[in-house]
Design an enzyme around this catalytic site. Structure first.
Site, mmCIF file in Angstrom:
data_model
loop_
_atom_site.group_PDB
_atom_site.id
_atom_site.type_symbol
_atom_site.label_atom_id
_atom_site.label_comp_id
_atom_site.label_asym_id
_atom_site.label_seq_id
_atom_site.Cartn_x
_atom_site.Cartn_y
_atom_site.Cartn_z
ATOM 1 N N TYR A 18 -16.094 6.160 1.182
ATOM 2 C CA TYR A 18 -16.361 5.580 -0.133
ATOM 3 C C TYR A 18 -17.279 4.362 0.033
ATOM 4 C CZ TYR A 18 -12.681 8.759 -1.663
ATOM 5 O OH TYR A 18 -11.937 9.887 -1.920
ATOM 6 N N ARG A 64 -7.363 -0.639 3.731
ATOM 7 C CA ARG A 64 -7.383 0.682 4.377
ATOM 8 C C ARG A 64 -8.737 0.880 5.041
ATOM 9 N NH1 ARG A 64 -5.300 6.687 2.716
ATOM 10 N NH2 ARG A 64 -3.353 5.617 3.205
ATOM 11 N N SER A 110 2.219 7.377 -0.177
ATOM 12 C CA SER A 110 0.770 7.215 -0.015
ATOM 13 C C SER A 110 0.031 7.343 -1.339
ATOM 14 C CB SER A 110 0.238 8.294 0.934
ATOM 15 O OG SER A 110 0.558 8.019 2.268
ATOM 16 N N PRO A 111 -1.142 6.701 -1.438
ATOM 17 C CA PRO A 111 -2.006 6.969 -2.592
ATOM 18 C C PRO A 111 -2.437 8.439 -2.551
ATOM 19 C CG PRO A 111 -2.758 5.048 -1.338
ATOM 20 C CD PRO A 111 -1.733 5.735 -0.502
#
Length: 798
Positions: A592, A640, A432-433
């Site tokens: 975000y 995502r 995963s990031p």
């Protein structure tokens, strides 16, 4: 003690006999509204584990029950002309009437007073009449006692989506049988099992809208049974379906499952100077969908736990005993109810899975609750799992356009290859990031080379860099990496080239813009808190403040801002291609910038980028279209999303499906299904693989590949998810932080060494490891009957 049980179902009867068995001095009475030895219903099912609990609680009763059980191990799944059989499950069926008769007889033998044909309208009057010290409310689904004290018990009662009818038949089923049949109105399913020498339960279930389209809502009971007999004729072998509720008219015997959860299980009444508790038990306290077992199992285990709480509490303090009962039992019930909800929702949405091949459809059904996993199935029926793994592997190699290695045992699902556009991953494991906050002026350095390179060398198929920002003012913290200068591109190219030169892993970049969550300190200096000095202006969909009273206030992006930011994404995408990344992901989650447009919690715009879901997705889709135009056509782009905001008024899983459809239509190759982090008011429900249902739903409703994330931390989790078609890839973060070689280590435990990205320098060690494992297997096979010391000596000698 004077104990009164209101309701003569399994819970009340079993608790009564357990307490009377423990202390014959107890005065125990069970009050039941029906006649003696009279009951309704067909068969109930227990697992072998539940039978073990009954034996430990009261062997005499358990022996009588065991002598009346029909036992079987197999599950048969009938779907689209195929029958898939899995064994080793260990179920027992018994007629509900026979079970109650056994419990009634045991109560009578122990001296429990049974009062029949008495409908309790006032529990307080009953408690006073018998001078009760304890009242057990075991009065079922429609509990009057629960309703009377609902302010204390806080019941949450939800009528579910499907209609079902509980019928019987003289057709004897040798396995627990699930049959799925499609009609012009939609899908119907049957749950069937034999419970005595000549009768089987036959439950028919279908979504309410299908039930209505089929006209069952207006049919007589006889006509509805005839409809069902015709629909499931090939399973009944000419036997009729039987009803034991002739007193119900029309469609009244088709009901919607009531899911009941109570916030508290104990209420206290006061009679003079005496406090008398009323305790919920069985269906009065909770329900669990019949597809995972039965309410009878829960009811009996409630009774066992409360009786054991009396055993364990030596001082006899009733308040402590009941507090311990509620605390311990409510947790166990919650676990079962959670699994039951997963199972129930699977059956409510069978149409979601009918596009799967029969083999995968059956596997998905078997593992629907997330309690039964790939490893569990392997223990129960290794031959079935071996066949299924072969089927999964054959399909995976074929879809990836790769030749399957000849003569080898099929790899487990997590180690099968996966192809998206022209990018082929050696396995389904994704790193995963993970934000590391270790870049300098956006430049990734040696830290990132070691961090990402070690995980690529550790065997994962796809390694994500952390969210990489498209401009300096797009960063979350000053330590976040970027892709907006030539220096950034060169630094990333160094890392990507290293991975490509030394491993089989592919490298992915996740492009994002922090929006209102930017200009904060690195995590170890205060997560989400603004910088002490050097803050930069923030922009979001609307004017907002992520941490109320703490964070900077982000201003609403104007058209000039939107054009500039889209150009920043395009520039970073071109740079990512120059750096050699194999895969690109657009970050539209977690509050975000792009996520702030999608969620109604952060988007209050009144222009074409606000309002409806389609409008709120407009700008993220414009950004996606712009980066797709400049990203190489042979490389994939994933997106995502936050599939659930976990907050009132936010994105829901229904919205996530619609969002996924929009991105699919725009050309997205895959959806990365995360959730939350949009608002500090969120209330997530955590647990193992807690976000996987979002991936499952999007993949199978929208028809787009997905990545599952969130509390996936065992190889068994990954194998179960991939095998069931709940996702195409699984992303793991914390396990890879703890062990960069997680994939290699888990593959070694499974005895499979291919498709795990072994660096070429490690091949000699890998081959030696394979030889050692094979030799250990040979020695073990030759050592039957030897002591452990003798086996060890032989291995050392070899």
């Amino acid at each position: 003690m004077n104990i009164v049980c209101i309701g003569g179902g399994p819970a009340g009867l079993y608790f009564a006999l357990l307490m009377k068995q423990r202390n014959p001095g107890h005065q125990v009475v069970v009050i039941e509204r029906n006649r003696p030895y009279d009951t309704f219903g067909w068969g109930v099912v227990f697992s072998d584990q539940t039978l073990g609990n009954l034996v430990n609680a009261d062997e005499t009763t358990a022996r009588s029950i065991l002598q009346s059980f029909n036992h079987w191990d197999d599950i048969d799944v009938h779907f689209k002309g195929h029958t898939i059989t899995s064994g080793g499950h260990g179920f027992c069926g018994i007629g509900r009437k026979r079970l109650l008769n056994i419990l009634q007889a045991r109560c009578e033998a122990l001296g429990v007073q049974l009062v029949f044909e008495t409908d309790v309208l006032d529990d307080q009057e009953i408690a006073a009449r018998y001078d009760a010290d304890l009242v057990v409310a075991s009065d079922g689904l429609n509990s009057r006692v629960r309703t009377r004290y609902q302010d204390t018990f806080q019941p949450d009662i939800e009528s579910r989506y499907c209609r079902f009818v509980w019928l019987g038949t003289k057709k004897l089923f040798p396995a627990f049988t699930f049959a799925f049949e499609e009609t012009e109105h939609g899908w119907f399913q049957a749950h069937a099992y034999q419970y005595d020498g000549d009768t089987s339960t036959f439950i028919i279930e279908t979504p309410d809208d299908v039930w209505q389209r089929a006209g069952l809502d207006t049919m007589s009971q006889a006509d509805a049974i005839a409809f069902c007999e015709k629909l499931f004729a090939k399973y009944l072998d000419g036997q009729p379906l039987l009803s034991n509720s002739p007193h119900l008219r029309g469609s009244a015997n088709w009901i919607r499952f009531p899911r009941i959860v109570c916030g508290s299980w104990v209420h206290w009444n006061t009679f003079g100077d005496k406090k008398v508790p009323v305790v919920l038990m069985g269906d009065a306290a909770h329900t669990a969908h019949f597809s995972i077992g039965s309410g009878t199992k829960l009811a009996l285990e409630d009774a066992i736990e409360l009786a054991q709480c009396f055993d364990r509490q030596g001082d006899g303090n009733l308040e402590n005993i009941l507090a311990n009962y509620e605390a311990s039992r409510s947790i166990e019930v919650l676990k079962i109810q959670s699994a039951a909800r997963n199972s129930m929702e699977w059956f409510e949405h069978v149409d979601r899975y009918v596009g799967l091949d029969p083999e995968q459809f059956a596997y998905s059904m078997l593992t629907r609750s997330q309690r039964l996993s790939h490893d569990n199935l392997r223990v129960r029926d290794p031959a079935y799992v071996a066949r299924y793994e072969q089927w999964i592997a054959d399909r995976a190699y074929r879809q990836a356009g790769l030749p399957k290695p000849a003569g080898e045992v099929a790899p487990p699902p997590m180690l099968t290859p996966f192809k998206l556009r022209d990018t082929v991953l050696p396995n389904r494991i994704v790193v995963s990031p993970m934000a590391q906050y270790s870049a300098k002026d956006g430049v990734p350095g040696d830290y990132h080379l070691v961090h990402l390179g070690s995980r690529a060398m550790g065997g994962a198929g796809l390694v994500f860099a952390e969210m990489t920002c498209v401009s300096a003012d797009a960063r979350i913290t000053p330590g976040c990496p970027g892709l907006y200068t030539p220096e950034h591109t060169a630094a990333w190219k160094r890392i990507v080239d290293f991975v490509h030169a030394n491993t089989q892993a592919k490298m992915a970049v996740q492009l994002g813009h922090a929006g209102a969550k930017g200009s904060t300190r690195v995590a170890w200096e205060g997560t989400d808190k603004p910088l002490v000095t050097g803050n930069w202006p923030l922009v979001s969909a609307s004017e907002t403040q992520y941490l109320e009273g703490v964070s900077q206030v982000a201003f609403a992006a104007n058209r000039g801002d939107l054009a500039r930011i889209k150009a920043d994404f395009v520039r970073s995408t071109i740079a990512a291609a120059e750096a050699g990344f194999d895969w690109l992901e657009l970050h539209c989650a977690h509050g975000y910038l792009l996520s702030s447009f999608i969620s109604p919690l952060t988007n209050q715009r009144d222009d074409e980028y606000g309002g409806s879901l389609e409008n709120r997705c407009r700008y993220p889709l414009e950004v996606f279209a712009a980066i797709r135009d400049v990203w190489p056509a042979d490389k994939p782009i994933s997106v995502r999303i936050s599939a659930h905001d976990w907050a009132d008024g936010g994105i829901t899983p229904d919205d996530a499906v619609a969002i996924a459809r929009l991105f699919k239509e725009a050309g997205a190759d895959m959806l990365d299904c995360s959730s939350g982090q949009v608002t500090k008011l969120e209330k997530p429900v955590y647990g193992r693989m807690f976000q996987t249902p979002f991936s499952d739903r999007i993949r199978n409703e929208v028809g787009i590949p997905t990545i599952a994330v969130g509390a996936i931390f065992e190889a068994d989790h990954v194998n179960s998810i991939i095998a069931a078609g709940r996702a195409d890839l699984c992303a793991l973060a914390r396990p890879h932080l703890a062990d960069p070689a997680w994939t290699q280590h888990e593959a070694a435990k499974l005895g499979h060494f291919d498709n795990v990205g072994w660096p070429k320098q490690y091949y000699a060690g890998k081959q030696q490891l394979e030889r050692n494992l094979e030799r250990e297997k040979q020695v073990a096979a030759q050592s039957a009957g030897l002591t452990p010391q003798q086996i060890a000596a032989r291995l050392l000698a070899e």
